[in-house]
Design a protein around this motif. Structure first.
Motif, PDB file in Angstrom:
ATOM      1  N   ILE A 147       0.952  -1.205   0.068  1.00  0.00           N
ATOM      2  CA  ILE A 147      -0.094  -0.110  -0.049  1.00  0.00           C
ATOM      3  C   ILE A 147       0.904   0.934   0.014  1.00  0.00           C
TER       4      ILE A 147
ATOM      5  N   GLU B 281       1.220   5.719  -0.662  1.00  0.00           N
ATOM      6  CA  GLU B 281       0.767   6.891  -0.365  1.00  0.00           C
ATOM      7  C   GLU B 281       0.638   7.172   1.263  1.00  0.00           C
TER       8      GLU B 281
ATOM      9  N   ILE C   8      -3.038   7.414   2.399  1.00  0.00           N
ATOM     10  CA  ILE C   8      -3.749   6.255   2.187  1.00  0.00           C
ATOM     11  C   ILE C   8      -3.393   4.915   3.128  1.00  0.00           C
TER      12      ILE C   8
ATOM     13  N   TYR D  94      -5.572   2.974   5.636  1.00  0.00           N
ATOM     14  CA  TYR D  94      -5.706   1.457   5.402  1.00  0.00           C
ATOM     15  C   TYR D  94      -5.471   0.818   6.901  1.00  0.00           C
TER      16      TYR D  94
ATOM     17  N   GLU E 116      -8.726   1.284   8.935  1.00  0.00           N
ATOM     18  CA  GLU E 116      -9.612   0.081   8.628  1.00  0.00           C
ATOM     19  C   GLU E 116      -9.702  -1.025   8.789  1.00  0.00           C
ATOM     20  N   VAL E 117      -8.136  -1.703   8.741  1.00  0.00           N
ATOM     21  CA  VAL E 117      -7.929  -2.901   9.251  1.00  0.00           C
ATOM     22  C   VAL E 117      -8.156  -3.194  10.712  1.00  0.00           C
TER      23      VAL E 117
ATOM     24  N   ARG F 270     -10.156  14.445   6.367  1.00  0.00           N
ATOM     25  CA  ARG F 270      -9.481  14.234   5.098  1.00  0.00           C
ATOM     26  C   ARG F 270      -9.322  15.565   4.431  1.00  0.00           C
TER      27      ARG F 270
ATOM     28  N   GLU G 239     -16.048  10.201  -1.068  1.00  0.00           N
ATOM     29  CA  GLU G 239     -16.131   9.247  -0.014  1.00  0.00           C
ATOM     30  C   GLU G 239     -17.232   9.600   1.339  1.00  0.00           C
TER      31      GLU G 239
ATOM     32  N   PRO H  32     -10.654  -3.199   2.890  1.00  0.00           N
ATOM     33  CA  PRO H  32      -9.788  -2.447   3.257  1.00  0.00           C
ATOM     34  C   PRO H  32      -8.754  -2.170   2.087  1.00  0.00           C
ATOM     35  N   TYR H  33      -8.016  -3.378   1.755  1.00  0.00           N
ATOM     36  CA  TYR H  33      -7.077  -3.335   0.732  1.00  0.00           C
ATOM     37  C   TYR H  33      -7.567  -2.734  -0.732  1.00  0.00           C
TER      38      TYR H  33
ATOM     39  N   ARG I 180      -9.992  -0.823  -1.084  1.00  0.00           N
ATOM     40  CA  ARG I 180     -10.300   0.474  -1.211  1.00  0.00           C
ATOM     41  C   ARG I 180      -9.030   1.608  -1.022  1.00  0.00           C
ATOM     42  N   ALA I 181      -8.007   0.634  -0.473  1.00  0.00           N
ATOM     43  CA  ALA I 181      -6.633   1.638  -0.760  1.00  0.00           C
ATOM     44  C   ALA I 181      -6.217   1.530  -2.147  1.00  0.00           C
ATOM     45  N   MET I 182      -6.508   0.727  -2.947  1.00  0.00           N
ATOM     46  CA  MET I 182      -5.972   0.402  -4.143  1.00  0.00           C
ATOM     47  C   MET I 182      -6.769   1.738  -4.930  1.00  0.00           C
TER      48      MET I 182
ATOM     49  N   ARG J  10      -8.264   4.317  -3.850  1.00  0.00           N
ATOM     50  CA  ARG J  10      -7.928   5.467  -3.400  1.00  0.00           C
ATOM     51  C   ARG J  10      -6.562   6.066  -4.195  1.00  0.00           C
ATOM     52  N   PHE J  11      -5.797   5.179  -4.267  1.00  0.00           N
ATOM     53  CA  PHE J  11      -4.355   5.172  -4.845  1.00  0.00           C
ATOM     54  C   PHE J  11      -4.630   5.541  -6.302  1.00  0.00           C
ATOM     55  N   TRP J  12      -5.190   4.971  -7.010  1.00  0.00           N
ATOM     56  CA  TRP J  12      -5.606   5.195  -8.394  1.00  0.00           C
ATOM     57  C   TRP J  12      -6.327   6.228  -8.695  1.00  0.00           C
TER      58      TRP J  12
ATOM     59  N   ARG K 120      -6.008   9.224  -6.949  1.00  0.00           N
ATOM     60  CA  ARG K 120      -4.930   9.984  -6.772  1.00  0.00           C
ATOM     61  C   ARG K 120      -3.956  10.313  -7.903  1.00  0.00           C
TER      62      ARG K 120
END
Lengths: 223, 222
Positions: free
Chosen positions: A64, A66, A69, A73, A76-77, A96, B73, B89-90, B92-94, B96-98, B100
């Motif tokens: 993961i 950034e 982000i 993460y 959330e986990v 945010r 969001e 969550p993973y 989601r993180a992806m 958000r990453f893409w 941005r």
């Protein structure tokens, strides 16, 4: 099965420190791997091929990237301990928004302005300094009289911003100004945050950061 | 108490505002659209987004939220019956990453490629294609970035669905070709064909004309 958490980071990076604070808040064990950004490791290039930057969190083999982000993460986990984002959607949006404000890859973010502060001289530096102080003042306004940006509890925006505080001494030295004189509430807030173990164990010594900046200035030809 | 949802947005060509329109329509939320003249911003807008002074701004029961990705969001969390972000969550993180990546890297790198002078263009195009390839790979065999249905990242990628095609025609520079990016091109077709997206997306020819006028001085100087 135990979680495997690896953090690819650079000791002086305020963005990497955000992740360290978040991991500490959640009480998580992880392996820290210092990166040499002048000679990027195959692992870094594999885990962050798009930006090739730190920090990168690798959780059970999955990367993961950034810092903000990653912090979301982590929140959330491991949601059942020390929640960082508030539960109310509007409060979350505000957290945010302000975290983004410190971070956005544009000339006006706190991060970019801080960088210009120590990298440039003369008029360019003065402009950066002015912008930097304006940002800090706005953030101080957002803090108001609350103990933390998150209200009664240390939260997401506190994590996003507190790591800048160990860079204040360096900014002040090269920019020739005092953060405390201009934003006393912010400095009081940063000291309050430093009373937390998760923050004091994750932030670096301001003198060491100052030394790092001297080295970077030489390397980038700012001297 | 009845909900009051207002969207302060730019005129039809303003893609960031279209993101929010699409998300609100997908969620089924009733809202009032207030068009802002970006050359002459209203006092209300300047009050609701005093920091950036930009659209879109969502006003929910009098409370403003700014920045399109943050608004998405907010919509996801406030009206959770039709979530636009993945639950995992993973994933989601992806997403958000893409999102941005599109806003902070892809658009700028592509703009450089479109507007470069001939001598610099080769390198700029190469860089833009490298970034597009990363997004192409992210799509893989999925119909949409969100899986079977349009989600947060698809909505964020409206820039790819609309702006690239328009710029290609105006600047006469090919970036997003079917040959090099079959997944992305197929995604564009499917995305623009979705009923809600069709309702909100500016018509391509209209957009081309608009951009041509906007860039007329720049185009004349080439």
């Amino acid at each position: 099965m135990a979680d495997e958490i690896i953090l690819l980071d650079l000791w002086a990076s305020m963005l990497g420190m955000r992740v360290r604070v978040a991991l500490a808040e959640k009480g998580l064990k992880y392996e820290y791997r210092e990166q040499d950004l002048r000679n990027k490791s195959p692992l870094l290039l594999e885990m962050n091929p798009v930006h090739k930057k730190i920090p990168v969190l690798i959780h059970n083999g999955k990367p993961i990237c950034e810092s903000l982000i990653i912090v979301q993460y982590i929140d959330e986990v491991w949601y059942n301990k020390s929640p960082l984002l508030p539960s109310d959607p509007y409060q979350r949006a505000q957290a945010r928004f302000w975290a983004d404000y410190t971070d956005k890859l544009n000339a006006k973010s706190l991060y970019e302005l801080g960088r210009q502060l120590w990298l440039t001289k003369g008029e360019e530096q003065e402009t950066a300094k002015k912008g930097f102080m304006e940002c800090l003042k706005l953030l101080e306004g957002e803090l108001g009289d609350k103990p933390y940006f998150g209200g009664e509890n240390f939260g997401f925006l506190d994590v996003a911003l507190v790591t800048f505080s160990c860079w204040f001494f360096a900014y002040e030295s090269f920019g020739n100004f005092s953060v405390e004189a201009e934003c006393p509430k912010l400095v009081a807030w940063s000291k309050r945050c430093m009373e937390k173990e998760s923050v004091s164990s994750s932030l670096e010594d301001p003198l060491k950061i100052h030394g790092f900046v001297i080295m970077m200035r030489k390397e980038l030809g700012a001297e | 108490m009845a909900e009051e949802v207002k969207l302060f947005g730019g005129m039809w060509a303003s893609l960031y505002s279209r993101r929010i329109e699409i998300a609100l329509k997908m969620t089924g939320v009733q809202f009032e659209f207030i068009e802002e003249d970006l050359q002459n911003k209203s006092p209300l807008l300047l009050q609701y987004n005093s920091i950036h002074k930009k659209v879109p701004v969502l006003l929910h029961n009098g409370m403003p939220i700014a920045e399109s990705l943050i608004i998405l969001e907010y919509i996801n969390e406030t009206w959770p019956d039709n979530p636009i972000l993945p639950r995992d969550p993973y994933d989601r993180a992806m997403a958000r990453f893409w999102a941005r990546f599109i806003d902070e890297k892809l658009i700028w790198v592509s703009w450089d490629a479109y507007r470069s002078k001939e001598e610099d263009q080769g390198k700029a195009i190469e860089e833009a294609c490298k970034q597009l390839k990363a997004l192409e790979n992210e799509l893989k065999e999925k119909e949409f970035f969100g899986g079977d249905t349009v989600g947060y990242l698809d909505i964020a990628a409206i820039m790819v669905a609309s702006w690239f095609g328009v710029m290609q025609e105006v600047m006469k520079v090919e970036l997003l070709t079917e040959e090099n990016f079959p997944n992305l091109c197929q995604w564009v077709e499917k995305f623009v064909d979705c009923p809600i997206v069709k309702e909100c997306l500016p018509h391509k020819e209209k957009m081309v004309e608009f951009i041509r006028v906007l860039l007329k001085d720049f185009l004349a100087s080439r």
